[in-house]
Design a protein around this motif. Structure first.
Motif, PDB file in Angstrom:
ATOM      1  N   LEU A   1       2.477   4.715  -5.818  1.00 52.96           N
ATOM      2  CA  LEU A   1       3.337   5.076  -4.686  1.00 52.96           C
ATOM      3  C   LEU A   1       2.548   5.048  -3.375  1.00 52.96           C
ATOM      4  O   LEU A   1       3.064   4.605  -2.334  1.00 52.96           O
ATOM      5  CB  LEU A   1       3.930   6.473  -4.908  1.00 52.96           C
ATOM      6  CG  LEU A   1       4.957   6.591  -6.037  1.00 52.96           C
ATOM      7  CD1 LEU A   1       5.298   8.052  -6.288  1.00 52.96           C
ATOM      8  CD2 LEU A   1       6.220   5.800  -5.699  1.00 52.96           C
ATOM      9  N   TYR A   2       1.301   5.520  -3.438  1.00 60.54           N
ATOM     10  CA  TYR A   2       0.469   5.512  -2.235  1.00 60.54           C
ATOM     11  C   TYR A   2       0.182   4.077  -1.783  1.00 60.54           C
ATOM     12  O   TYR A   2       0.233   3.766  -0.584  1.00 60.54           O
ATOM     13  CB  TYR A   2      -0.834   6.255  -2.518  1.00 60.54           C
ATOM     14  CG  TYR A   2      -1.801   6.283  -1.354  1.00 60.54           C
ATOM     15  CD1 TYR A   2      -1.473   6.961  -0.178  1.00 60.54           C
ATOM     16  CD2 TYR A   2      -3.034   5.643  -1.427  1.00 60.54           C
ATOM     17  CE1 TYR A   2      -2.358   7.002   0.888  1.00 60.54           C
ATOM     18  CE2 TYR A   2      -3.915   5.671  -0.366  1.00 60.54           C
ATOM     19  CZ  TYR A   2      -3.574   6.349   0.792  1.00 60.54           C
ATOM     20  OH  TYR A   2      -4.452   6.372   1.847  1.00 60.54           O
ATOM     21  N   LEU A   3      -0.092   3.178  -2.728  1.00 61.71           N
ATOM     22  CA  LEU A   3      -0.352   1.788  -2.374  1.00 61.71           C
ATOM     23  C   LEU A   3       0.891   1.124  -1.784  1.00 61.71           C
ATOM     24  O   LEU A   3       0.798   0.324  -0.845  1.00 61.71           O
ATOM     25  CB  LEU A   3      -0.831   1.012  -3.606  1.00 61.71           C
ATOM     26  CG  LEU A   3      -2.220   1.381  -4.129  1.00 61.71           C
ATOM     27  CD1 LEU A   3      -2.534   0.620  -5.401  1.00 61.71           C
ATOM     28  CD2 LEU A   3      -3.290   1.107  -3.072  1.00 61.71           C
ATOM     29  N   VAL A   4       2.065   1.442  -2.334  1.00 62.43           N
ATOM     30  CA  VAL A   4       3.309   0.909  -1.770  1.00 62.43           C
ATOM     31  C   VAL A   4       3.472   1.388  -0.327  1.00 62.43           C
ATOM     32  O   VAL A   4       3.846   0.612   0.570  1.00 62.43           O
ATOM     33  CB  VAL A   4       4.529   1.329  -2.624  1.00 62.43           C
ATOM     34  CG1 VAL A   4       5.834   1.013  -1.898  1.00 62.43           C
ATOM     35  CG2 VAL A   4       4.493   0.624  -3.972  1.00 62.43           C
ATOM     36  N   TRP A   5       3.176   2.668  -0.098  1.00 57.47           N
ATOM     37  CA  TRP A   5       3.278   3.228   1.252  1.00 57.47           C
ATOM     38  C   TRP A   5       2.305   2.524   2.202  1.00 57.47           C
ATOM     39  O   TRP A   5       2.675   2.180   3.341  1.00 57.47           O
ATOM     40  CB  TRP A   5       2.997   4.728   1.195  1.00 57.47           C
ATOM     41  CG  TRP A   5       3.068   5.409   2.531  1.00 57.47           C
ATOM     42  CD1 TRP A   5       4.190   5.734   3.240  1.00 57.47           C
ATOM     43  CD2 TRP A   5       1.953   5.847   3.317  1.00 57.47           C
ATOM     44  NE1 TRP A   5       3.846   6.354   4.425  1.00 57.47           N
ATOM     45  CE2 TRP A   5       2.490   6.440   4.501  1.00 57.47           C
ATOM     46  CE3 TRP A   5       0.569   5.809   3.140  1.00 57.47           C
ATOM     47  CZ2 TRP A   5       1.676   6.966   5.493  1.00 57.47           C
ATOM     48  CZ3 TRP A   5      -0.236   6.347   4.123  1.00 57.47           C
ATOM     49  CH2 TRP A   5       0.318   6.915   5.284  1.00 57.47           C
ATOM     50  N   LEU A   6       1.068   2.285   1.755  1.00 56.41           N
ATOM     51  CA  LEU A   6       0.107   1.560   2.570  1.00 56.41           C
ATOM     52  C   LEU A   6       0.594   0.141   2.847  1.00 56.41           C
ATOM     53  O   LEU A   6       0.446  -0.382   3.960  1.00 56.41           O
ATOM     54  CB  LEU A   6      -1.255   1.504   1.871  1.00 56.41           C
ATOM     55  CG  LEU A   6      -2.088   2.782   1.806  1.00 56.41           C
ATOM     56  CD1 LEU A   6      -3.378   2.516   1.037  1.00 56.41           C
ATOM     57  CD2 LEU A   6      -2.406   3.292   3.201  1.00 56.41           C
ATOM     58  N   GLY A   7       1.161  -0.493   1.821  1.00 57.52           N
ATOM     59  CA  GLY A   7       1.650  -1.862   1.978  1.00 57.52           C
ATOM     60  C   GLY A   7       2.766  -1.963   2.994  1.00 57.52           C
ATOM     61  O   GLY A   7       2.790  -2.877   3.824  1.00 57.52           O
ATOM     62  N   ILE A   8       3.702  -1.039   2.939  1.00 53.75           N
ATOM     63  CA  ILE A   8       4.806  -1.041   3.902  1.00 53.75           C
ATOM     64  C   ILE A   8       4.269  -0.855   5.319  1.00 53.75           C
ATOM     65  O   ILE A   8       4.695  -1.525   6.266  1.00 53.75           O
ATOM     66  CB  ILE A   8       5.825   0.064   3.553  1.00 53.75           C
ATOM     67  CG1 ILE A   8       6.527  -0.268   2.229  1.00 53.75           C
ATOM     68  CG2 ILE A   8       6.852   0.225   4.673  1.00 53.75           C
ATOM     69  CD1 ILE A   8       7.419   0.842   1.715  1.00 53.75           C
ATOM     70  N   GLY A   9       3.297   0.048   5.454  1.00 52.41           N
ATOM     71  CA  GLY A   9       2.700   0.265   6.769  1.00 52.41           C
ATOM     72  C   GLY A   9       2.000  -0.976   7.291  1.00 52.41           C
ATOM     73  O   GLY A   9       2.094  -1.306   8.483  1.00 52.41           O
ATOM     74  N   ALA A  10       1.300  -1.695   6.405  1.00 54.33           N
ATOM     75  CA  ALA A  10       0.599  -2.912   6.823  1.00 54.33           C
ATOM     76  C   ALA A  10       1.575  -4.008   7.225  1.00 54.33           C
ATOM     77  O   ALA A  10       1.365  -4.718   8.215  1.00 54.33           O
ATOM     78  CB  ALA A  10      -0.306  -3.399   5.688  1.00 54.33           C
ATOM     79  N   ILE A  11       2.663  -4.147   6.469  1.00 56.27           N
ATOM     80  CA  ILE A  11       3.648  -5.188   6.786  1.00 56.27           C
ATOM     81  C   ILE A  11       4.355  -4.882   8.104  1.00 56.27           C
ATOM     82  O   ILE A  11       4.674  -5.789   8.884  1.00 56.27           O
ATOM     83  CB  ILE A  11       4.662  -5.318   5.634  1.00 56.27           C
ATOM     84  CG1 ILE A  11       3.977  -5.964   4.419  1.00 56.27           C
ATOM     85  CG2 ILE A  11       5.883  -6.142   6.057  1.00 56.27           C
ATOM     86  CD1 ILE A  11       4.853  -6.038   3.195  1.00 56.27           C
TER      87      ILE A  11
END
Length: 209
Positions: free
Chosen positions: A82-92
């Motif tokens: 979940l944390y990686l998904v959150w980081l990914g959304i922020g990066a995109i």
């Protein structure tokens, strides 16, 4: 030991993450542009070796969770996903536009002091601790032996590639920094690629059983 497939998959993702514009590599470029190659390399190597602290914490934490309860270990991986998904959304969602400021007139510092600064800054960064606890377990395969030893190896591989990339960034800081400043859109696309990788890794761990 890590399998070749396990190692190559991890190394490919680690290289992409390390190369994506972020506070550490932009600081390495800035130090190199303002103070010189050797200074940029010293600061960059300090930042990279700070990952050893996070490797140790991740190894101890993952081992303790697995010993306490396999369910807790699974919960860590899902939370990490979940944390990686959150980081990914922020990066995109990032607008990119990364710039390197190498124009500041800064007082001279010894290579040892710059190395220590980079080491300290990375070692105490709580965001990096959380990232390691989320990222490294995604590549641990229970059937490949000791989870702790696999986690330690992954952390060492991450540190080694960070040393190489940050060292190169420091050495070529002038040319790379000027190129980044002339092509700010590159940071945007690197963020999108890294974000997609984060989301893919996160979803894989959340959905896998």
């Amino acid at each position: 030991m890590l399998s070749p497939e396990q190692l190559l998959a991890f190394l490919g993702v680690a290289l992409m993450i390390t190369a994506s514009p972020g506070p550490d590599n932009l600081m390495v470029l800035g130090v190199g542009m303002s103070r010189g190659r050797r200074q940029g390399m010293a600061f960059g190597l300090g930042c990279a070796l700070g990952c050893l602290t996070h490797t140790l914490l991740a190894t101890i934490g993952v081992s303790a969770l697995l010993a306490a309860s396999p369910i807790a270990f699974t919960a860590l991986k899902v939370a990490g996903g979940l944390y990686l998904v959150w980081l990914g959304i922020g990066a995109i969602r990032s607008r990119g536009g990364a710039r390197v400021d190498g124009s500041k007139a800064l007082p001279d510092e010894s290579l040892r002091r710059l190395f220590a600064k980079g080491l300290f800054a990375n070692s105490i960064n709580p965001k990096v601790v959380l990232f390691f606890l989320s990222f490294l377990p995604q590549f641990v395969i229970a059937g490949h032996g000791s989870v702790a030893w696999q986690t330690a190896q992954l952390g060492l591989v991450f540190t080694a590639q960070a040393c190489l990339l940050f060292g190169l960034l420091g050495y070529f800081s002038g040319a790379i920094g000027l190129w980044v400043n002339r092509h700010p859109g590159v940071g945007l696309w690197l963020d999108r690629v890294a974000g997609t990788i984060f989301i893919g890794l996160g979803l894989r761990l959340i959905l896998a059983r």
